[in-house]
Design an enzyme around this catalytic site. Structure first.
Site, PDB file in Angstrom:
ATOM      1  N   ASP A   1      -2.910   4.619  -2.651  1.00 57.47           N
ATOM      2  CA  ASP A   1      -4.131   5.510  -1.462  1.00 57.47           C
ATOM      3  C   ASP A   1      -4.231   6.284  -2.478  1.00 57.47           C
ATOM      4  O   ASP A   1      -3.778   7.184  -2.518  1.00 57.47           O
ATOM      5  CB  ASP A   1      -4.111   5.600  -0.382  1.00 57.47           C
ATOM      6  CG  ASP A   1      -4.585   5.970   0.316  1.00 57.47           C
ATOM      7  OD1 ASP A   1      -5.158   4.681   1.372  1.00 57.47           O
ATOM      8  OD2 ASP A   1      -4.878   7.186   1.734  1.00 57.47           O
TER       9      ASP A   1
ATOM     10  N   GLU B   1      -6.802   3.116  -6.096  1.00 51.75           N
ATOM     11  CA  GLU B   1      -7.666   3.358  -4.815  1.00 51.75           C
ATOM     12  C   GLU B   1      -8.923   5.329  -5.118  1.00 51.75           C
ATOM     13  O   GLU B   1      -7.833   6.475  -5.133  1.00 51.75           O
ATOM     14  CB  GLU B   1      -7.547   3.476  -3.463  1.00 51.75           C
ATOM     15  CG  GLU B   1      -8.699   3.528  -2.665  1.00 51.75           C
ATOM     16  CD  GLU B   1      -8.795   4.386  -1.436  1.00 51.75           C
ATOM     17  OE1 GLU B   1      -9.776   4.193  -0.862  1.00 51.75           O
ATOM     18  OE2 GLU B   1      -8.075   4.683  -1.183  1.00 51.75           O
TER      19      GLU B   1
ATOM     20  N   HIS C   1     -11.071  -3.109   3.789  1.00 50.74           N
ATOM     21  CA  HIS C   1     -11.327  -2.392   5.047  1.00 50.74           C
ATOM     22  C   HIS C   1     -11.717  -1.125   5.358  1.00 50.74           C
ATOM     23  O   HIS C   1     -12.190  -0.942   6.308  1.00 50.74           O
ATOM     24  CB  HIS C   1     -10.174  -2.089   5.941  1.00 50.74           C
ATOM     25  CG  HIS C   1      -9.357  -0.746   4.790  1.00 50.74           C
ATOM     26  ND1 HIS C   1      -8.889  -0.915   3.720  1.00 50.74           N
ATOM     27  CD2 HIS C   1      -8.274   0.186   4.883  1.00 50.74           C
ATOM     28  CE1 HIS C   1      -8.344  -0.287   3.120  1.00 50.74           C
ATOM     29  NE2 HIS C   1      -7.897   0.662   4.043  1.00 50.74           N
ATOM     30  N   ASP C   2     -12.788  -0.590   4.106  1.00 52.02           N
ATOM     31  CA  ASP C   2     -13.272   0.941   4.399  1.00 52.02           C
ATOM     32  C   ASP C   2     -14.522   0.405   4.747  1.00 52.02           C
ATOM     33  O   ASP C   2     -15.472   1.111   5.125  1.00 52.02           O
ATOM     34  CB  ASP C   2     -12.681   1.920   3.505  1.00 52.02           C
ATOM     35  CG  ASP C   2     -11.921   2.164   4.231  1.00 52.02           C
ATOM     36  OD1 ASP C   2     -11.162   2.410   4.871  1.00 52.02           O
ATOM     37  OD2 ASP C   2     -10.641   2.596   2.311  1.00 52.02           O
TER      38      ASP C   2
ATOM     39  N   ASP D   1       0.661  -1.352   0.204  1.00 51.68           N
ATOM     40  CA  ASP D   1       0.303  -0.023   0.076  1.00 51.68           C
ATOM     41  C   ASP D   1       0.621   1.087   0.173  1.00 51.68           C
ATOM     42  O   ASP D   1       1.648   1.364   0.732  1.00 51.68           O
ATOM     43  CB  ASP D   1      -1.330  -0.340   1.242  1.00 51.68           C
ATOM     44  CG  ASP D   1      -2.384   0.649   0.893  1.00 51.68           C
ATOM     45  OD1 ASP D   1      -2.234   1.596   0.018  1.00 51.68           O
ATOM     46  OD2 ASP D   1      -3.076   0.148   1.220  1.00 51.68           O
TER      47      ASP D   1
HETATM   48  C1  NOJ Z   1      -8.310   5.526   2.318  1.00 49.76           C
HETATM   49  C2  NOJ Z   1      -7.578   4.361   2.926  1.00 49.76           C
HETATM   50  O1  NOJ Z   1      -8.747   2.827   2.365  1.00 49.76           O
HETATM   51  C3  NOJ Z   1      -8.541   4.411   4.474  1.00 49.76           C
HETATM   52  O2  NOJ Z   1      -8.536   3.507   5.220  1.00 49.76           O
HETATM   53  C4  NOJ Z   1      -7.586   5.996   4.057  1.00 49.76           C
HETATM   54  O3  NOJ Z   1      -8.411   6.294   5.531  1.00 49.76           O
HETATM   55  C5  NOJ Z   1      -8.013   6.832   3.982  1.00 49.76           C
HETATM   56  N1  NOJ Z   1      -7.984   6.507   2.561  1.00 49.76           N
HETATM   57  C6  NOJ Z   1      -7.215   8.038   4.297  1.00 49.76           C
HETATM   58  O4  NOJ Z   1      -5.621   7.647   4.077  1.00 49.76           O
END
Ligand code: NOJ
Length: 526
Positions: A201, A264, A321-322, A100
């Site tokens: 990210d 992402e 994970h989000d 990541d």
């Molecule tokens: C996306 C990530 O998946 C998330 O977990 C994170 O809080 C935010 N970006 C900020 O980096």
């Protein structure tokens, strides 16, 4: 489809959240040595690559998404020797390792930010986004993804700095060429070590409008949405310059053999497509947000395919994970069907650890909440702890995840829902995942083939995957009732999500149980 598909086109990606996979030293937090110890399990799944969420040194304000050193390893996860051992062990087993990489922001504790903050004249002042306020207020109406203004006032230097996420995550200024050079070097550091790629990210946040124009009001805002949604993100995300930076990243990666860049970006499909210039796979999260509805899914698949640029390779993400886990979003009964969907669609599938067991979102008592998002925007159901709970390995205290106190509680029924118990248990979701993955690996029609039809018939989602003479017919009954649906002709049942039965289907009508999905070989039909 090129004749020789790249590994990241043919392959399957498995996301590991390192804090929660396996603890090896009893501190209650997963680590690199733990991941290494569990690689053999990962191999049994049949996946091709692991992506591990951030492991760089970090104050952990956002659990690693606030990096204070891009070329180190946080001691919580181990040291560089542990990383090297993991990379080596993964490669020995034929697994790729994707890291990541967090380019949009650093930690407020990163030496770059400390220096930038130290004075208006600092040589690194321009590495971040500093602005004067307006009449005692922030420079504009931009809001943080985690709630509140996206600007924090720095008393000492009398200016505001911008942060798309937490105040502890100041945004880098990507218009500064020294920032680009420093981050390019960080990428090369890991590529030189032999990592197989990066998941970048929040790439749509890399640039903001230079004139800092206010965002327009969101006409669709309504009560019940987090206050952040009052405004559109028009001037805050998805700016044109992003593509230049991603192009630089891509050139760096492509100066090495066979690496992948994944981006992402939570964006509508039309906008997402522009990111194919920069990354090989802009993550497609549209299955995560989708309703469990055959008409919607058929339309989604079709639209995605229509919009893909020439040579743009599709991908699908079922969980991360989000966002709420698939077993909670669609319900545990639909989990096998969702697995079949993910593993039979055209494009690289990304699978989130624990989803192969049917883990659901775990209710976290308020006193144990860890996620800064939930703490800053309480009550909107946005907390991410429920989807980050430890992996249950065995019918033991804490599921064998740790000998200490786990950083987040595990689910209630650990004694039934764990790898050891599900391993080899006939009809278990884990076995179903393994079998589907094995089938996908055997069948080029599934891994790299094209689509035939894609359609829905009431609650049934139907599509064909085709490769050379091979024609596979997939039908997924998303409904809760028994249903008959036409089959183009006689075929051979290769897989059903509800029963082990395989064999010839003589007629031209398929009988589908509630929540049943099937894969039928119809190659014999002229
Ligand atoms: C996306 C990530 O998946 C998330 O977990 C994170 O809080 C935010 N970006 C900020 O980096």
């Amino acid at each position: 489809m090129p004749t020789e598909a790249a590994w990241w086109q043919r392959g399957i990606i498995y996301q590991i959240y390192p804090r929660s996979f396996q603890d090896s030293n009893g501190d209650g937090i997963g680590d690199l040595a733990g991941i290494t110890a569990r690689l053999d399990y990962v191999v049994t799944l049949g996946v091709d690559a692991i992506w591990i969420s951030p492991i760089n040194p970090s104050p952990m304000a956002d659990f690693g998404y606030d990096v204070s050193d891009y070329t180190g390893i946080d001691p919580i996860f181990g040291g560089m020797a542990d990383f090297d051992a993991l990379l080596d062990a993964a490669h020995q087993r034929g697994l790729k390792l994707i890291m990541d990489f967090v380019p949009n922001h650093t930690s407020e504790q990163h030496p770059w930010f400390l220096e930038s903050r130290s004075s208006r004249d600092s040589l690194k002042r321009d590495w971040y986004i500093w602005r004067d306020g307006k009449d005692g207020s922030p420079p504009n109406n931009w809001m943080s993804e985690f709630g509140g203004s996206a600007w924090t006032f720095d008393e000492a230097s009398g200016q505001y700095y911008y942060h798309a996420y937490l105040p502890q995550q100041p945004d880098l200024n990507w218009r500064n060429s020294d920032v680009r050079a420093a981050m390019g070097n960080a990428l090369r550091f890991w590529l030189d070590k032999g990592v197989d790629g990066f998941r970048l990210d929040t790439i749509h946040h890399l640039f903001e409008d230079e004139g800092l124009r206010d965002n327009p009001l969101n006409p669709d805002f309504h009560e019940g949405l987090p206050p952040r949604e009052q405004f559109e993100r028009t001037h805050q995300t998805d700016q044109r310059e992003v593509r230049d930076v991603l192009g630089e990243f891509r050139r760096i990666c492509e100066s090495y053999d066979d690496r992948v860049l994944i981006g992402e970006a939570y964006l509508p499909l039309e906008k997402l497509m522009r990111y194919y210039d920069g990354v090989h796979l802009p993550f497609n999260f549209h299955l995560i947000g989708a309703p469990w509805n055959a008409a919607h899914l058929a339309d989604l698949i079709w639209r995605y395919e229509q919009l893909l640029p020439r040579n743009g390779w599709p991908n699908w993400v079922l969980g991360n994970h989000d966002r709420s886990r698939v077993a909670s979003r669609f319900g545990i009964k639909a989990a096998p069907l969702a697995a079949m969907l993910l593993l039979t669609l055209r494009g690289t599938p990304t699978l989130y650890y624990g989803d192969e067991l049917g883990l659901a979102d775990v209710n976290i008592p308020p006193a144990q909440v860890q996620d800064p998002w939930e703490i800053r925007v309480p009550g909107f159901g946005l907390g991410r702890d429920p989807v980050r709970t430890p992996m249950p390995w065995a019918s033991e205290p804490n599921g064998g995840f740790t000998a200490g106190k786990p950083w987040l509680p595990l689910h209630d029924n650990v004694s039934e829902l764990n790898v050891q118990t599900l391993d080899g248990k006939p009809g278990s979701l884990l076995d179903l995942y393994r079998d589907l993955i094995a089938l996908r690996r055997r069948e080029p029609a599934l891994s790299t083939g094209d689509y035939g039809t894609v359609e829905h018939r009431d609650d049934v989602l139907v599509y064909e995957r085709v490769h050379a003479e091979r024609r596979l017919f997939i039908a997924l009954n998303l409904g809760t009732t028994l249903i008959y649906t036409p089959l183009p002709g006689p075929g051979e049942l290769l897989f059903s999500t509800v029963h082990g039965w395989k064999g010839k289907i003589a007629g031209d009508l398929l009988r589908l149980q509630p929540h049943e999905g099937v894969i039928v070989d119809i190659s014999a039909i002229a």
